[in-house]
Design an enzyme around this catalytic site. Structure first.
Site, PDB file in Angstrom:
ATOM      1  N   GLU A   1      52.043  28.462  30.664  1.00 16.71           N
ATOM      2  CA  GLU A   1      50.874  27.657  31.041  1.00 16.71           C
ATOM      3  C   GLU A   1      49.802  27.782  29.968  1.00 16.71           C
ATOM      4  OE1 GLU A   1      47.593  27.465  34.649  1.00 16.71           O
ATOM      5  OE2 GLU A   1      48.094  29.369  33.725  1.00 16.71           O
TER       6      GLU A   1
ATOM      7  N   ASP B   1      58.190  29.939  53.455  1.00 18.09           N
ATOM      8  CA  ASP B   1      58.920  31.162  53.124  1.00 18.09           C
ATOM      9  C   ASP B   1      60.194  30.816  52.344  1.00 18.09           C
ATOM     10  OD1 ASP B   1      60.638  30.304  55.354  1.00 18.09           O
ATOM     11  OD2 ASP B   1      58.999  31.056  56.616  1.00 18.09           O
TER      12      ASP B   1
ATOM     13  N   ASP C   1      52.257  32.682  33.494  1.00 20.58           N
ATOM     14  CA  ASP C   1      50.944  32.289  33.991  1.00 20.58           C
ATOM     15  C   ASP C   1      49.867  32.693  32.982  1.00 20.58           C
ATOM     16  OD1 ASP C   1      49.213  31.533  36.363  1.00 20.58           O
ATOM     17  OD2 ASP C   1      48.522  33.583  36.052  1.00 20.58           O
TER      18      ASP C   1
HETATM   19  C1  NOJ Z   1      46.827  30.339  36.584  1.00 20.14           C
HETATM   20  C2  NOJ Z   1      47.325  29.761  37.859  1.00 20.14           C
HETATM   21  O1  NOJ Z   1      47.951  28.528  37.609  1.00 20.14           O
HETATM   22  C3  NOJ Z   1      46.146  29.618  38.781  1.00 20.14           C
HETATM   23  O2  NOJ Z   1      46.510  29.017  39.977  1.00 20.14           O
HETATM   24  C4  NOJ Z   1      45.532  30.979  39.025  1.00 20.14           C
HETATM   25  O3  NOJ Z   1      44.330  30.809  39.737  1.00 20.14           O
HETATM   26  C5  NOJ Z   1      45.233  31.701  37.735  1.00 20.14           C
HETATM   27  N1  NOJ Z   1      46.323  31.648  36.827  1.00 20.14           N
HETATM   28  C6  NOJ Z   1      44.877  33.143  37.989  1.00 20.14           C
HETATM   29  O4  NOJ Z   1      45.975  33.841  38.464  1.00 20.14           O
HETATM   30 CA    CA Z   2      56.904  31.577  57.433  1.00 22.39          CA
END
Ligand code: NOJ
Ligand code: CA
Length: 543
Positions: A281, A46, A217
């Site tokens: 990413e 957390d 992401d």
């Molecule tokens: C990229 C993330 O790094 C990964 O962990 C995730 O499964 C996918 N995006 C989908 O959210």
């Molecule tokens: Ca916790």
């Protein structure tokens, strides 16, 4: 708070003497909130846990932390299934706890980067509930809805990362919606102006609170082909790879509109003082990666270089990979290097514990900003969890289970590794008697000490941060490169095999050992040739 562009010159206060922003000077520590430290005895990490370990991170020597998503979420997919963008998941804490984390991190000169999941939401997000409620709902267009083909089949052949079609039939409104990942993670429609504005408002919400940046992401996937064309079959697909790799991403990756969006996001963060930063990413070839720094206008500060997370640990391959990356990125933008993430096997599992030291030296002597994955600094191997026992939905569906690299941080040798007083959500590594912070912090020869010393050296040596990268040798045993600026010439000699090797200094002449991955030969003078032991890395200051 947003400020007028003219005031941006005040940023200089945040720079050190060399005039570079914080995100070019230090290292980023990636941590999974659910796996770092549990402070309320529910087996799940957390924000309170992160706060109570900020001293540790400061002591380690990083200058930023990248938190896994901690927004409200059903937590089916590690929080990458967001059900509200402007709040904190109650299992992790509250907005008040997040604000405390920000304050306490900033007091320690640690910057805070949030994971930003922009490609999709959770199906339980109110936006999607509305979108699916009727074709006439004003939020219908916030997601990607399509009619079936004449025969009722999905609109095209696109395959989900986790297997099967990306299209999910919705009987209530007789259309398909698109999901690149789980069917409970519907993709957003970034071509819808109202959605785009709502997402930018949500980013503003966090920037106003003082967040130092975002990691975008699935960054190349935000836009899809306007004509929804079939992707071609990938002739090089090998069974065992993720299902979506069976097709080439011709119409699902890096589509028109993406660069313009990144320019807009960059403009948004640039309105704030304090050098806010955008990471992204990308699993794309390096020539494509470097385009995300921007061509006509700035885009992301740090498109992440993830090559080493999946490169075979062999001197020739690793040496060539870093040389190619550094040469392509040179002149385009500020480089980054990542060894491990939450999506790939850990370095110890891939290359063995002995090589983890060499890998640390490689990571922290690259030009640019390194990211360190939590637990790598103590050589955590992870836990072999079979796919049928996986918590990770990718593991259950495809056999490529990511749980092994997501297990609780090992603070001590106790049964739950000091992570929690109760059984954690994922099992604790069997290597906890040695791979733990408590014992390694007392051991001058530990991997943790090596990480600290490398980070310390990096902070003190501008040549390591931004000196040029000059590749010298790539294989069969050694990776050798020089890092150089006007004042300093450093030589990095890494032995990637389990037997000794010799490097002839030749033109380099002579030098002095600054640090060895087995820290017992500092100050040693070297002339003519450098002998490296099995699994050893040596950093030499050339005369
Ligand atoms: C990229 C993330 O790094 C990964 O962990 C995730 O499964 C996918 N995006 C989908 O959210
Ligand atoms: Ca916790």
């Amino acid at each position: 708070m947003p400020i007028a562009a003219g005031l941006l010159d005040g940023r200089i206060e945040n720079h050190n003497v060399s005039g570079r922003p914080w995100w070019q000077r230090g290292a980023v520590y990636q941590l999974l909130v659910p796996s770092f430290l549990d402070t309320n005895r529910d087996g799940l990490g957390d924000l309170g846990g992160v706060i109570s370990r900020l001293d540790y991170l400061q002591w380690l020597g990083v200058n930023a932390i990248w938190l896994s998503p901690c927004y409200p979420s059903p937590l089916e997919e590690l929080g990458y299934d967001v059900s509200e963008y402007c709040d904190i998941e109650p299992k992790f804490g509250s907005l008040a706890a997040f604000d405390r984390l920000l304050d306490e991190a900033h007091e320690r000169e640690l910057h805070v980067i949030m994971d930003w999941v922009g490609n999709h939401t959770a199906a339980s997000h109110p936006w999607f509930r509305e979108s699916r409620s009727s074709r006439r709902n004003p939020r219908r267009d916030w997601y990607l809805w399509r009619d079936p083909k004449a025969d009722g089949s999905p609109p095209n052949n696109w395959v989900s990362v986790f297997g099967g079609s990306v299209w999910q039939w919705d009987a209530a409104t007789s259309q398909y919606y698109m999901h690149t990942f789980l069917r409970s993670q519907p993709d957003l429609n970034w071509r819808c102006p109202e959605l785009r504005a709502a997402m930018l408002r949500a980013l503003t919400f966090w920037l106003d609170r003082g967040v130092d940046g975002f990691r975008l992401d699935a960054a190349p996937l935000f836009f899809k082909d306007r004509l929804w064309r079939d992707n071609p079959v990938n002739p090089d697909y090998r069974p065992g790879e993720l299902p979506d790799s069976s097709l080439l991403p011709t119409y699902t990756r890096n589509q028109p509109g993406l660069h313009e969006l990144f320019v807009e996001l960059r403009t948004l963060v640039a309105r704030y003082a304090g050098d806010r930063v955008l990471l992204g990413e990308f699993y794309v070839p390096v020539e494509e990666l470097v385009t995300f720094y921007g061509s006509t206008a700035p885009e992301l500060h740090l498109p992440l270089n993830l090559a080493l997370t999946h490169t075979e640990w062999r001197a020739d391959v690793v040496g060539r990979t870093i040389a190619e990356y550094q040469s392509r990125v040179s002149g385009r933008g500020w480089p980054t290097t990542t060894l491990d993430t939450h999506d790939q096997e850990r370095i110890v599992a891939r290359a063995g514990l002995a090589q983890a030291r060499v890998a640390a030296m490689l990571l922290l002597t690259q030009r640019g900003t390194p990211t360190i994955y939590y637990g790598d600094e103590i050589g955590m191997e992870g836990v072999a969890i079979p796919p049928d026992e996986a918590v990770d939905p990718q593991g259950r569906r495809t056999g490529r289970n990511r749980d092994p690299a997501r297990t609780p941080m090992q603070w001590s040798s106790e049964v739950y590794a000091g992570f929690s007083a109760v059984e954690p959500w994922l099992p604790v590594g069997a290597d906890r008697p040695t791979a733990n912070v408590a014992s390694q912090s007392r051991d001058a020869g530990s991997l943790l000490t090596l990480y600290r010393r490398l980070l310390e050296l990096r902070a003190a040596e501008p040549a390591l941060q931004d000196g040029v990268h000059e590749p010298l040798i790539a294989g069969p045993k050694l990776v050798v490169y020089r890092r150089r600026n006007a004042e300093r010439r450093l030589l990095v000699v890494l032995n990637l095999v389990h037997e000794p090797a010799v490097y002839a200094l030749g033109d380099e002449g002579s030098g002095k050992v600054l640090l060895s991955s087995v820290p017992d030969r500092e100050g040693e003078r070297v002339t003519g040739q450098l002998k490296v032991r099995a699994d050893e890395g040596v950093l030499l200051a050339l005369d």
